[in-house]
Design an enzyme around this catalytic site. Structure first.
Site, PDB file in Angstrom:
ATOM      1  N   ASN A   1       0.798  -0.990  -0.340  1.00  0.00           N
ATOM      2  CA  ASN A   1       0.086  -0.159  -0.099  1.00  0.00           C
ATOM      3  C   ASN A   1       0.864   1.059   0.071  1.00  0.00           C
ATOM      4  O   ASN A   1       2.015   1.308   0.601  1.00  0.00           O
ATOM      5  CB  ASN A   1      -1.126  -0.041   1.122  1.00  0.00           C
ATOM      6  CG  ASN A   1      -0.491  -0.260   2.541  1.00  0.00           C
ATOM      7  OD1 ASN A   1       0.542  -0.465   2.851  1.00  0.00           O
ATOM      8  ND2 ASN A   1      -0.986   0.769   3.479  1.00  0.00           N
TER       9      ASN A   1
ATOM     10  N   GLU B   1       0.203   5.103   0.483  1.00  0.00           N
ATOM     11  CA  GLU B   1      -0.759   6.257   0.959  1.00  0.00           C
ATOM     12  C   GLU B   1      -0.268   7.635   0.205  1.00  0.00           C
ATOM     13  O   GLU B   1       1.093   7.766  -0.205  1.00  0.00           O
ATOM     14  CB  GLU B   1      -0.565   6.504   2.600  1.00  0.00           C
ATOM     15  CG  GLU B   1      -1.085   5.287   3.177  1.00  0.00           C
ATOM     16  CD  GLU B   1      -1.228   5.350   4.674  1.00  0.00           C
ATOM     17  OE1 GLU B   1      -2.019   4.699   5.294  1.00  0.00           O
ATOM     18  OE2 GLU B   1      -0.659   6.370   5.303  1.00  0.00           O
TER      19      GLU B   1
ATOM     20  N   CYS C   1      -3.786   0.328  -2.998  1.00  0.00           N
ATOM     21  CA  CYS C   1      -3.926  -0.606  -2.078  1.00  0.00           C
ATOM     22  C   CYS C   1      -2.673  -1.898  -2.319  1.00  0.00           C
ATOM     23  O   CYS C   1      -2.109  -1.904  -3.514  1.00  0.00           O
ATOM     24  CB  CYS C   1      -5.062  -1.374  -2.255  1.00  0.00           C
ATOM     25  SG  CYS C   1      -6.578  -0.580  -1.566  1.00  0.00           S
TER      26      CYS C   1
ATOM     27  N   GLU D   1      -2.659  -4.744  -2.881  1.00  0.00           N
ATOM     28  CA  GLU D   1      -3.182  -6.067  -3.740  1.00  0.00           C
ATOM     29  C   GLU D   1      -3.242  -5.317  -5.218  1.00  0.00           C
ATOM     30  O   GLU D   1      -2.809  -5.794  -6.227  1.00  0.00           O
ATOM     31  CB  GLU D   1      -4.562  -6.426  -3.476  1.00  0.00           C
ATOM     32  CG  GLU D   1      -4.807  -7.138  -2.127  1.00  0.00           C
ATOM     33  CD  GLU D   1      -4.978  -6.297  -0.864  1.00  0.00           C
ATOM     34  OE1 GLU D   1      -5.455  -6.623  -0.231  1.00  0.00           O
ATOM     35  OE2 GLU D   1      -4.898  -4.874  -1.018  1.00  0.00           O
TER      36      GLU D   1
ATOM     37  N   CYS E   1      -9.876  -4.961   0.403  1.00  0.00           N
ATOM     38  CA  CYS E   1     -11.256  -4.027   0.232  1.00  0.00           C
ATOM     39  C   CYS E   1     -12.078  -4.442  -0.700  1.00  0.00           C
ATOM     40  O   CYS E   1     -11.569  -5.025  -1.680  1.00  0.00           O
ATOM     41  CB  CYS E   1     -10.678  -2.636   0.099  1.00  0.00           C
ATOM     42  SG  CYS E   1      -9.753  -2.144  -1.505  1.00  0.00           S
TER      43      CYS E   1
ATOM     44  N   CYS F   1     -10.389  -4.085  -4.309  1.00  0.00           N
ATOM     45  CA  CYS F   1      -9.450  -4.900  -4.482  1.00  0.00           C
ATOM     46  C   CYS F   1     -10.036  -6.298  -4.798  1.00  0.00           C
ATOM     47  O   CYS F   1      -9.676  -7.014  -5.798  1.00  0.00           O
ATOM     48  CB  CYS F   1      -8.458  -4.927  -3.585  1.00  0.00           C
ATOM     49  SG  CYS F   1      -7.270  -3.536  -3.874  1.00  0.00           S
TER      50      CYS F   1
END
Length: 129
Positions: free
Chosen positions: A39, A41, A50, A52, A83, A86
Site C-alpha cells: 500500500n 498512501e 492498495c 493488492e 477492500c 481490490c
C-alpha cells in the site's frame, strides 16, 4: 518463492506514514511467477494505492494476466481481507476458486476463495445489452 514470505517482504516496504497501517501482498500466477505489492498512501486521501492493486499492476507489467494464488499480510488483530475495490480487481484476473490467504504479523491465517470474498462480482456480461 513462498507467498507469505513475498508478502511479508513487501509489507516492510509499504508507505503508510498517515495511517501507519502497512499492507503487503503477493500474487502467484499459473507460470509460478510471484509479483509483490504494497500500500502507498498519499496525504490527499483516497489517492493512495492498495497492496493488492500494486501486485496486480506488477503482474500486468510482467506480461501476465491470470492469478493462481494470493497472500496478504497486515499488522492487525485479525486477518484483513482485501477492500471491496481490490476484491473486484482480483476477480478480474482470478477464477472463483483462487485462494486468498490473509495473515497477521502474529501468524493468524484465514483462507477464502475469490468467490467467497466477492459472491456478487460485476462481470463483462453485465454490460451486454
Amino acid at each position: 518463492m513462498d507467498l507469505l514470505q513475498a508478502a511479508s517482504e513487501a509489507y516492510e516496504k509499504a508507505y503508510a506514514p498517515y495511517s501507519r497501517f502497512k499492507v503487503g501482498a503477493a500474487i502467484r500466477t499459473p507460470s509460478g511467477n510471484v509479483y509483490q505489492g504494497v500500500n502507498v498512501e498519499n496525504v490527499a486521501y483516497p489517492e493512495g494505492t492498495c497492496a493488492e492493486a500494486g501486485a496486480i499492476a506488477a503482474m500486468a507489467l510482467g506480461g501476465e494476466t491470470e492469478i493462481a494464488e494470493v497472500a496478504v499480510i497486515a499488522d492487525a488483530t485479525a486477518p484483513v481481507p482485501p477492500c471491496g475495490g481490490c476484491r473486484q480487481k482480483l476477480a478480474e484476473f482470478g477464477k472463483g476458486d483462487v485462494k486468498v490467504a490473509m495473515y497477521t504479523l502474529s501468524g493468524e491465517k484465514l483462507v477464502m476463495t475469490l468467490a467467497e470474498l466477492l459472491p456478487g462480482k460485476f462481470t463483462a456480461d453485465h454490460m451486454k445489452g
